[in-house]
Design a protein around this motif. Sequence first.
Motif, PDB file in Angstrom:
ATOM      1  N   THR A 157      44.045  -4.667  37.369  1.00 44.35           N
ATOM      2  CA  THR A 157      43.752  -3.436  38.109  1.00 44.35           C
ATOM      3  C   THR A 157      43.962  -3.639  39.594  1.00 44.35           C
ATOM      4  O   THR A 157      44.488  -2.765  40.297  1.00 44.35           O
ATOM      5  CB  THR A 157      42.303  -2.983  37.838  1.00 44.35           C
ATOM      6  OG1 THR A 157      42.121  -2.791  36.436  1.00 44.35           O
ATOM      7  CG2 THR A 157      41.993  -1.701  38.571  1.00 44.35           C
ATOM      8  N   LEU A 158      43.563  -4.816  40.088  1.00 46.05           N
ATOM      9  CA  LEU A 158      43.729  -5.129  41.506  1.00 46.05           C
ATOM     10  C   LEU A 158      45.210  -5.155  41.887  1.00 46.05           C
ATOM     11  O   LEU A 158      45.593  -4.694  42.971  1.00 46.05           O
ATOM     12  CB  LEU A 158      43.074  -6.484  41.810  1.00 46.05           C
ATOM     13  CG  LEU A 158      42.714  -6.791  43.257  1.00 46.05           C
ATOM     14  CD1 LEU A 158      41.635  -5.850  43.755  1.00 46.05           C
ATOM     15  CD2 LEU A 158      42.243  -8.236  43.391  1.00 46.05           C
ATOM     16  N   LYS A 159      46.058  -5.670  41.003  1.00 53.89           N
ATOM     17  CA  LYS A 159      47.499  -5.721  41.266  1.00 53.89           C
ATOM     18  C   LYS A 159      48.071  -4.326  41.465  1.00 53.89           C
ATOM     19  O   LYS A 159      48.960  -4.113  42.304  1.00 53.89           O
ATOM     20  CB  LYS A 159      48.226  -6.405  40.109  1.00 53.89           C
ATOM     21  CG  LYS A 159      47.974  -7.893  39.987  1.00 53.89           C
ATOM     22  CD  LYS A 159      48.720  -8.456  38.776  1.00 53.89           C
ATOM     23  CE  LYS A 159      48.436  -9.933  38.591  1.00 53.89           C
ATOM     24  NZ  LYS A 159      49.125 -10.473  37.386  1.00 53.89           N
ATOM     25  N   VAL A 160      47.566  -3.361  40.693  1.00 53.53           N
ATOM     26  CA  VAL A 160      48.077  -1.994  40.760  1.00 53.53           C
ATOM     27  C   VAL A 160      47.491  -1.236  41.944  1.00 53.53           C
ATOM     28  O   VAL A 160      48.222  -0.590  42.720  1.00 53.53           O
ATOM     29  CB  VAL A 160      47.767  -1.234  39.448  1.00 53.53           C
ATOM     30  CG1 VAL A 160      48.192   0.229  39.564  1.00 53.53           C
ATOM     31  CG2 VAL A 160      48.464  -1.904  38.276  1.00 53.53           C
ATOM     32  N   GLU A 161      46.184  -1.304  42.108  1.00 52.15           N
ATOM     33  CA  GLU A 161      45.508  -0.499  43.115  1.00 52.15           C
ATOM     34  C   GLU A 161      45.508  -1.131  44.508  1.00 52.15           C
ATOM     35  O   GLU A 161      45.485  -0.417  45.515  1.00 52.15           O
ATOM     36  CB  GLU A 161      44.070  -0.222  42.669  1.00 52.15           C
ATOM     37  CG  GLU A 161      43.980   0.578  41.365  1.00 52.15           C
ATOM     38  CD  GLU A 161      42.549   0.865  40.953  1.00 52.15           C
ATOM     39  OE1 GLU A 161      41.621   0.398  41.654  1.00 52.15           O
ATOM     40  OE2 GLU A 161      42.355   1.546  39.931  1.00 52.15           O
ATOM     41  N   HIS A 162      45.508  -2.479  44.571  1.00 54.37           N
ATOM     42  CA  HIS A 162      45.475  -3.177  45.863  1.00 54.37           C
ATOM     43  C   HIS A 162      46.375  -4.416  45.820  1.00 54.37           C
ATOM     44  O   HIS A 162      45.897  -5.555  45.866  1.00 54.37           O
ATOM     45  CB  HIS A 162      44.040  -3.583  46.215  1.00 54.37           C
ATOM     46  CG  HIS A 162      43.096  -2.449  46.364  1.00 54.37           C
ATOM     47  ND1 HIS A 162      43.048  -1.660  47.491  1.00 54.37           N
ATOM     48  CD2 HIS A 162      42.165  -1.941  45.503  1.00 54.37           C
ATOM     49  CE1 HIS A 162      42.123  -0.732  47.345  1.00 54.37           C
ATOM     50  NE2 HIS A 162      41.581  -0.870  46.147  1.00 54.37           N
ATOM     51  N   PHE A 172      45.854  -7.371  48.213  1.00 56.16           N
ATOM     52  CA  PHE A 172      44.793  -8.342  47.949  1.00 56.16           C
ATOM     53  C   PHE A 172      45.133  -9.224  46.743  1.00 56.16           C
ATOM     54  O   PHE A 172      44.806 -10.409  46.719  1.00 56.16           O
ATOM     55  CB  PHE A 172      43.467  -7.623  47.682  1.00 56.16           C
ATOM     56  CG  PHE A 172      42.999  -6.756  48.808  1.00 56.16           C
ATOM     57  CD1 PHE A 172      43.224  -7.124  50.130  1.00 56.16           C
ATOM     58  CD2 PHE A 172      42.343  -5.560  48.566  1.00 56.16           C
ATOM     59  CE1 PHE A 172      42.805  -6.331  51.177  1.00 56.16           C
ATOM     60  CE2 PHE A 172      41.905  -4.760  49.605  1.00 56.16           C
ATOM     61  CZ  PHE A 172      42.148  -5.140  50.920  1.00 56.16           C
ATOM     62  N   ALA A 173      45.769  -8.643  45.757  1.00 52.94           N
ATOM     63  CA  ALA A 173      46.046  -9.357  44.505  1.00 52.94           C
ATOM     64  C   ALA A 173      46.896 -10.594  44.725  1.00 52.94           C
ATOM     65  O   ALA A 173      46.795 -11.568  43.979  1.00 52.94           O
ATOM     66  CB  ALA A 173      46.731  -8.411  43.515  1.00 52.94           C
ATOM     67  N   ALA A 174      47.738 -10.589  45.762  1.00 55.84           N
ATOM     68  CA  ALA A 174      48.591 -11.748  46.029  1.00 55.84           C
ATOM     69  C   ALA A 174      47.784 -12.983  46.409  1.00 55.84           C
ATOM     70  O   ALA A 174      48.288 -14.104  46.342  1.00 55.84           O
ATOM     71  CB  ALA A 174      49.579 -11.411  47.146  1.00 55.84           C
ATOM     72  N   GLU A 218      37.047  -8.777  51.062  1.00 54.07           N
ATOM     73  CA  GLU A 218      37.816  -7.543  50.890  1.00 54.07           C
ATOM     74  C   GLU A 218      38.039  -7.243  49.414  1.00 54.07           C
ATOM     75  O   GLU A 218      37.958  -6.093  48.973  1.00 54.07           O
ATOM     76  CB  GLU A 218      39.155  -7.660  51.620  1.00 54.07           C
ATOM     77  CG  GLU A 218      39.030  -7.612  53.137  1.00 54.07           C
ATOM     78  CD  GLU A 218      40.351  -7.828  53.839  1.00 54.07           C
ATOM     79  OE1 GLU A 218      41.287  -8.375  53.192  1.00 54.07           O
ATOM     80  OE2 GLU A 218      40.471  -7.479  55.025  1.00 54.07           O
ATOM     81  N   ILE A 219      38.320  -8.293  48.644  1.00 51.94           N
ATOM     82  CA  ILE A 219      38.514  -8.111  47.202  1.00 51.94           C
ATOM     83  C   ILE A 219      37.211  -7.660  46.553  1.00 51.94           C
ATOM     84  O   ILE A 219      37.189  -6.737  45.737  1.00 51.94           O
ATOM     85  CB  ILE A 219      39.033  -9.416  46.564  1.00 51.94           C
ATOM     86  CG1 ILE A 219      40.463  -9.695  47.032  1.00 51.94           C
ATOM     87  CG2 ILE A 219      38.969  -9.336  45.040  1.00 51.94           C
ATOM     88  CD1 ILE A 219      41.000 -11.039  46.610  1.00 51.94           C
ATOM     89  N   ARG A 220      36.110  -8.317  46.912  1.00 51.93           N
ATOM     90  CA  ARG A 220      34.809  -7.957  46.333  1.00 51.93           C
ATOM     91  C   ARG A 220      34.494  -6.474  46.584  1.00 51.93           C
ATOM     92  O   ARG A 220      34.027  -5.764  45.693  1.00 51.93           O
ATOM     93  CB  ARG A 220      33.697  -8.821  46.938  1.00 51.93           C
ATOM     94  CG  ARG A 220      32.336  -8.650  46.251  1.00 51.93           C
ATOM     95  CD  ARG A 220      31.219  -9.236  47.095  1.00 51.93           C
ATOM     96  NE  ARG A 220      31.402 -10.634  47.390  1.00 51.93           N
ATOM     97  CZ  ARG A 220      31.023 -11.630  46.586  1.00 51.93           C
ATOM     98  NH1 ARG A 220      30.457 -11.359  45.440  1.00 51.93           N
ATOM     99  NH2 ARG A 220      31.229 -12.884  46.945  1.00 51.93           N
ATOM    100  N   ARG A 221      34.758  -6.015  47.785  1.00 51.62           N
ATOM    101  CA  ARG A 221      34.466  -4.623  48.137  1.00 51.62           C
ATOM    102  C   ARG A 221      35.341  -3.635  47.388  1.00 51.62           C
ATOM    103  O   ARG A 221      34.952  -2.472  47.190  1.00 51.62           O
ATOM    104  CB  ARG A 221      34.626  -4.427  49.638  1.00 51.62           C
ATOM    105  CG  ARG A 221      33.572  -5.132  50.482  1.00 51.62           C
ATOM    106  CD  ARG A 221      33.904  -5.013  51.960  1.00 51.62           C
ATOM    107  NE  ARG A 221      32.920  -5.702  52.798  1.00 51.62           N
ATOM    108  CZ  ARG A 221      33.067  -5.901  54.100  1.00 51.62           C
ATOM    109  NH1 ARG A 221      34.162  -5.488  54.711  1.00 51.62           N
ATOM    110  NH2 ARG A 221      32.140  -6.537  54.803  1.00 51.62           N
ATOM    111  N   ASN A 222      36.536  -4.052  47.007  1.00 50.17           N
ATOM    112  CA  ASN A 222      37.488  -3.123  46.385  1.00 50.17           C
ATOM    113  C   ASN A 222      37.528  -3.214  44.874  1.00 50.17           C
ATOM    114  O   ASN A 222      38.253  -2.428  44.239  1.00 50.17           O
ATOM    115  CB  ASN A 222      38.896  -3.367  46.961  1.00 50.17           C
ATOM    116  CG  ASN A 222      39.068  -2.784  48.342  1.00 50.17           C
ATOM    117  OD1 ASN A 222      39.321  -1.603  48.510  1.00 50.17           O
ATOM    118  ND2 ASN A 222      38.907  -3.638  49.357  1.00 50.17           N
ATOM    119  N   VAL A 223      36.780  -4.132  44.284  1.00 51.20           N
ATOM    120  CA  VAL A 223      36.689  -4.203  42.829  1.00 51.20           C
ATOM    121  C   VAL A 223      35.606  -3.230  42.378  1.00 51.20           C
ATOM    122  O   VAL A 223      34.463  -3.317  42.816  1.00 51.20           O
ATOM    123  CB  VAL A 223      36.358  -5.634  42.352  1.00 51.20           C
ATOM    124  CG1 VAL A 223      35.977  -5.617  40.864  1.00 51.20           C
ATOM    125  CG2 VAL A 223      37.550  -6.550  42.575  1.00 51.20           C
TER     126      VAL A 223
END
Length: 375
Positions: free
Chosen positions: A309-314, A317-319, A365-370
Amino acid sequence: IFRALSGQDIHIHGLTSNLDWLTYPAAEAAAFMGLPHEDLKALVICRNKYRQKLISGDPALQIRKGDDARSILNGSFHFPMVVKPSGGLNSEGVSKVLNQDELETAVDRVFASQYDHMSHVNAVNVEEYCAGPEVDVNFVLLDGEILFVEVADDFPKAGDGEQGAQSSVFKETAMVYPTALPTDEVKMLTKLLHKTLEARVANSRKQYLCRDSLLDLVDRNEEGLTTAEPSTVLIEVNARLPGDMCRAAALRAYGVDYNALHLLLALGDTERATATAKPFLTGPQCHCETLFIVADRGGVLDSEDVHETLKVEHPEFAASVGESYCFYKKGDVVPKHTADSQPWIAWLLVFSREGRKDLLRRAEEIRRNVVVRFL
């Protein structure tokens, strides 16, 4: 295990397990079969947290079913204290208590636990709480020689707050590699014990503080410093293969593959194990954080794989995520939070080659966007 394998028409070169509760049975079966194996006496001690504490020299008490907790304590320990099962998994049943009533409640909760892996527990350990920084120290040990060691910072947990038994969960929230502790404190830790251990540093020159919205270890201010020398307080020893999230971090940062080492040692191939345990000559190649995703409640999960989901939406960050694992799939029922458990939804291995502060910023940043959704 021995009987089952003895009836097979195959030649077995090694026998081992990566599961904590099967480590001793596998080693005992290997001994019966004349295969390479861990020291059985050492494994017995490592599975008994009370004996670990006694051997380390740290003070501890044990309360068995039916004992009167008040008479056993007898003023010898001071609150806050930590109550933990004599055996367990993922810090379940571990509580910090601030007074006698909380202690007795915590003890009763362990003995009444519904967790399968705690059904055999008939004693709890009581020890004084240490507020110092917690670390995981992973060793590769062969014939008394340490081939490799790495120290990770185990960030503060809910149980480290001041609420006592009302917020007593000691499950990991984040682990950062390598540690930010001073060099002399790291050397002190590596001398504490062999094998994989968890410990805290009392009177450390570092403390956790939030600066620029990021929680990290920083130098302790003058008011917080004491004249006492730093010392180690053992939490527990886990004589087994480290968890998969630790394997992923050590492989990316140091180039050391715990899984490969585990299998080579099970085969008795000490030459290749010694070579495989050598880290990068120039030290860790990046900073890593194992970021644990914990939902704020239980229920039927309505989210897809966190990393995908992170790869698609953000994608930005996913990288920064090198590896991940989801404990639950969409449609699974996630257990509700209890007094001593907060289920992980997933873990993500976040990395940075730009330094520790950059790593912490990316992880936050990842924690906030998951977002974890429930039906």
